[in-house]
Design an enzyme around this catalytic site. Structure first.
Site, mmCIF file in Angstrom:
data_model
loop_
_atom_site.group_PDB
_atom_site.id
_atom_site.type_symbol
_atom_site.label_atom_id
_atom_site.label_comp_id
_atom_site.label_asym_id
_atom_site.label_seq_id
_atom_site.Cartn_x
_atom_site.Cartn_y
_atom_site.Cartn_z
ATOM 1 N N GLU A 152 4.702 -4.956 7.192
ATOM 2 C CA GLU A 152 3.983 -3.859 7.859
ATOM 3 C C GLU A 152 4.441 -3.645 9.292
ATOM 4 O O GLU A 152 4.438 -2.527 9.806
ATOM 5 C CB GLU A 152 2.465 -4.130 7.840
ATOM 6 C CG GLU A 152 1.814 -4.047 6.467
ATOM 7 C CD GLU A 152 1.823 -5.352 5.684
ATOM 8 O OE1 GLU A 152 2.589 -6.270 6.052
ATOM 9 O OE2 GLU A 152 1.079 -5.449 4.694
ATOM 10 N N GLY A 187 0.781 -4.945 0.961
ATOM 11 C CA GLY A 187 -0.402 -5.019 0.087
ATOM 12 C C GLY A 187 -0.109 -5.708 -1.241
ATOM 13 O O GLY A 187 -1.017 -6.256 -1.862
ATOM 14 N N GLU A 219 -0.486 -9.242 -0.494
ATOM 15 C CA GLU A 219 -1.924 -9.460 -0.276
ATOM 16 C C GLU A 219 -2.695 -9.460 -1.592
ATOM 17 O O GLU A 219 -3.600 -10.259 -1.797
ATOM 18 C CB GLU A 219 -2.458 -8.391 0.681
ATOM 19 C CG GLU A 219 -1.896 -8.571 2.089
ATOM 20 C CD GLU A 219 -2.160 -7.379 2.995
ATOM 21 O OE1 GLU A 219 -1.847 -6.235 2.586
ATOM 22 O OE2 GLU A 219 -2.690 -7.584 4.097
ATOM 23 N N ALA A 227 0.867 -1.182 0.000
ATOM 24 C CA ALA A 227 0.000 0.000 0.000
ATOM 25 C C ALA A 227 0.902 1.230 0.000
ATOM 26 O O ALA A 227 2.073 1.151 0.395
ATOM 27 C CB ALA A 227 -0.888 -0.022 1.233
HETATM 28 N N1 CAA Z 1 4.652 3.243 -0.576
HETATM 29 C C1 CAA Z 1 5.047 4.403 -1.133
HETATM 30 N N2 CAA Z 1 6.201 4.540 -1.795
HETATM 31 C C2 CAA Z 1 6.980 3.444 -1.906
HETATM 32 C C3 CAA Z 1 6.631 2.216 -1.359
HETATM 33 C C4 CAA Z 1 5.383 2.123 -0.661
HETATM 34 N N3 CAA Z 1 4.936 0.968 -0.141
HETATM 35 N N4 CAA Z 1 7.616 1.319 -1.611
HETATM 36 C C5 CAA Z 1 8.559 1.977 -2.315
HETATM 37 N N5 CAA Z 1 8.169 3.274 -2.486
HETATM 38 C C6 CAA Z 1 8.897 4.331 -3.187
HETATM 39 C C7 CAA Z 1 10.056 4.852 -2.343
HETATM 40 O O1 CAA Z 1 9.595 5.788 -1.408
HETATM 41 C C8 CAA Z 1 10.935 5.435 -3.406
HETATM 42 O O2 CAA Z 1 10.407 6.681 -3.799
HETATM 43 P P1 CAA Z 1 11.356 7.999 -3.836
HETATM 44 O O3 CAA Z 1 12.332 7.697 -4.925
HETATM 45 O O4 CAA Z 1 10.399 9.095 -4.171
HETATM 46 O O5 CAA Z 1 11.994 8.084 -2.501
HETATM 47 C C9 CAA Z 1 10.742 4.490 -4.588
HETATM 48 O O6 CAA Z 1 9.517 3.804 -4.343
HETATM 49 C C10 CAA Z 1 11.837 3.451 -4.705
HETATM 50 O O7 CAA Z 1 11.934 2.778 -3.453
HETATM 51 P P2 CAA Z 1 13.329 2.544 -2.697
HETATM 52 O O8 CAA Z 1 14.270 3.656 -2.971
HETATM 53 O O9 CAA Z 1 13.028 2.240 -1.269
HETATM 54 O O10 CAA Z 1 13.835 1.221 -3.478
HETATM 55 P P3 CAA Z 1 14.799 0.088 -2.926
HETATM 56 O O11 CAA Z 1 15.130 -0.762 -4.106
HETATM 57 O O12 CAA Z 1 15.922 0.667 -2.143
HETATM 58 O O13 CAA Z 1 13.896 -0.786 -1.889
HETATM 59 C C11 CAA Z 1 11.905 -1.921 -1.161
HETATM 60 C C12 CAA Z 1 12.803 -1.523 -2.359
HETATM 61 C C13 CAA Z 1 12.621 -2.945 -0.285
HETATM 62 C C14 CAA Z 1 10.650 -2.578 -1.767
HETATM 63 C C15 CAA Z 1 11.543 -0.659 -0.339
HETATM 64 O O14 CAA Z 1 11.046 0.331 -1.217
HETATM 65 C C16 CAA Z 1 10.501 -0.887 0.714
HETATM 66 O O15 CAA Z 1 10.812 -1.436 1.770
HETATM 67 N N6 CAA Z 1 9.218 -0.459 0.467
HETATM 68 C C17 CAA Z 1 8.174 -0.504 1.430
HETATM 69 C C18 CAA Z 1 7.655 -1.924 1.619
HETATM 70 C C19 CAA Z 1 6.549 -1.930 2.674
HETATM 71 O O16 CAA Z 1 6.761 -1.624 3.827
HETATM 72 N N7 CAA Z 1 5.329 -2.318 2.246
HETATM 73 C C20 CAA Z 1 4.178 -2.371 3.108
HETATM 74 C C21 CAA Z 1 3.329 -1.146 2.954
HETATM 75 S S1 CAA Z 1 2.017 -1.056 4.117
HETATM 76 C C22 CAA Z 1 0.796 -2.048 3.501
HETATM 77 O O17 CAA Z 1 0.925 -2.642 2.448
HETATM 78 C C23 CAA Z 1 -0.465 -2.119 4.318
HETATM 79 C C24 CAA Z 1 -1.447 -3.146 3.883
HETATM 80 O O18 CAA Z 1 -1.398 -4.264 4.288
HETATM 81 C C25 CAA Z 1 -2.553 -2.809 2.983
#
Ligand code: CAA
Length: 281
Positions: A155, A132, A135, A89
């Site tokens: 999460e 998400g 999911e 998400a």
């Molecule tokens: N939401 C918003 N933006 C996201 C994102 C997310 N879930 N995941 C990645 N991005 C964005 C980053 O902010 C970044 O944007 P900027 O360049 O503007 O900073 C861009 O995508 C590239 O990401 P990274 O620089 O972090 O890329 P990376 O290769 O270094 O890492 C990753 C990749 C491991 C997937 C890392 O991006 C990450 O950990 N993302 C978040 C994963 C996460 O926590 N997901 C759960 C979300 S909560 C949820 O999903 C709730 C639910 O159950 C419904």
């Protein structure tokens, strides 16, 4: 043009979809396969690793609605990019929400549509399927993965819990111990581990994944859509009920197939040693 769906073709596909009039901002939606009987939805928000913002999920819902109504489409494939199926998400969209705002029901309001689709939906997962994203793949009926795919429910590391089925669907698929480990640590599992757990049914080289998922969709589309929908409902019932109730439901559905023309055609074609001609009736 769409015969080979390696990643080098993505630019070409974007152009093709633009020309065909799709007006989506966050996804591509097109009909693929030799008979154009598979709906392909490509999550297309590369800068945010396909983070599932409200607009994206609403477009996915709209594309599913259209494919569900389109009688030429027998199955749907959802995929992302080579780097990310979806990184979850949209954290930036959620960041400033309060409990009171969420409790009113706005957040994740567009997330149920994929799981409710009557036609089979196949997830073709390359790269990250996190939060998400994991999911969303589990809302699909079958998951195919690229060899470098990573699944996880991270999460917990950002102070929340899975909110779109992660604690429920994952647990039903992989069992309590593995689901607890993934949800409580946020650790990712590889495609190979996911296949071993039964989360993923097959693994392919990344550049062949989407084509293989489409082939699977074409195979499903070659059957009666009416019977496929009944079969999907029967399998899904296994997740919702006791064994006795499920067996009872299955028997009712099995009996009901005898009220269809396609059941008669299927068995007659077998006996006459010819391919069946299903009419979805
Ligand atoms: N939401 C918003 N933006 C996201 C994102 C997310 N879930 N995941 C990645 N991005 C964005 C980053 O902010 C970044 O944007 P900027 O360049 O503007 O900073 C861009 O995508 C590239 O990401 P990274 O620089 O972090 O890329 P990376 O290769 O270094 O890492 C990753 C990749 C491991 C997937 C890392 O991006 C990450 O950990 N993302 C978040 C994963 C996460 O926590 N997901 C759960 C979300 S909560 C949820 O999903 C709730 C639910 O159950 C419904």
């Amino acid at each position: 043009m769409l015969q080979s769906l390696g990643w080098e073709d993505l630019g070409e596909r974007r152009r093709a979809v633009r020309l065909s009039g799709s007006s989506y901002e966050y996804i591509l939606s097109e009909k693929v396969g030799e008979k154009k009987n598979v709906g392909l939805i490509t999550l297309n928000r590369p800068k945010a690793l396909n983070a599932l913002c409200d607009g994206l999920m609403s477009e996915v819902g709209d594309a599913i609605n259209k494919f569900e109504l389109d009688e030429s489409v027998g199955a749907i494939v959802i995929t992302g990019s080579e780097k990310a199926f979806a990184a979850g998400a949209d954290i930036k969209e959620m960041q400033n929400n309060t409990y009171a705002m969420i409790a009113r029901g706005g957040l994740l309001k567009n997330w149920g549509r994929v799981a409710q689709c009557k036609k089979p939906v196949i997830a073709a997962v390359n790269g990250y399927a996190l939060g998400g994203g994991c999911e969303l793949s589990m809302m699909c009926d079958i998951i195919y993965a690229g060899e470098k795919a990573k699944f996880g429910q991270p999460e917990i590391a950002i102070g929340t819990i899975p909110g779109a089925g992660g604690t429920q669907r994952l647990t039903r698929v992989v069992g309590k111990s593995k689901a607890m480990e993934m949800c409580l640590t946020g650790n990712q599992v590889t495609a190979q581990e996911a296949e071993k757990m039964g989360l993923v049914s097959k693994i392919f080289p990344p550049d062949q994944l989407v084509q293989e998922a489409i082939k699977l969709g074409e195979k499903i589309s070659s059957h009666s859509q009416l019977i496929v929908a009944l079969c999907k409902e029967a399998v899904n019932t296994a997740y919702e009920t006791t064994l006795q109730e499920g067996l009872h439901f299955e028997k009712k559905i099995f009996d009901a197939t005898f009220a269809t023309e396609d059941r008669k055609e299927g068995m007659t074609a077998f006996v006459e040693k010819r391919p069946p001609k299903f009419t979805n009736k």
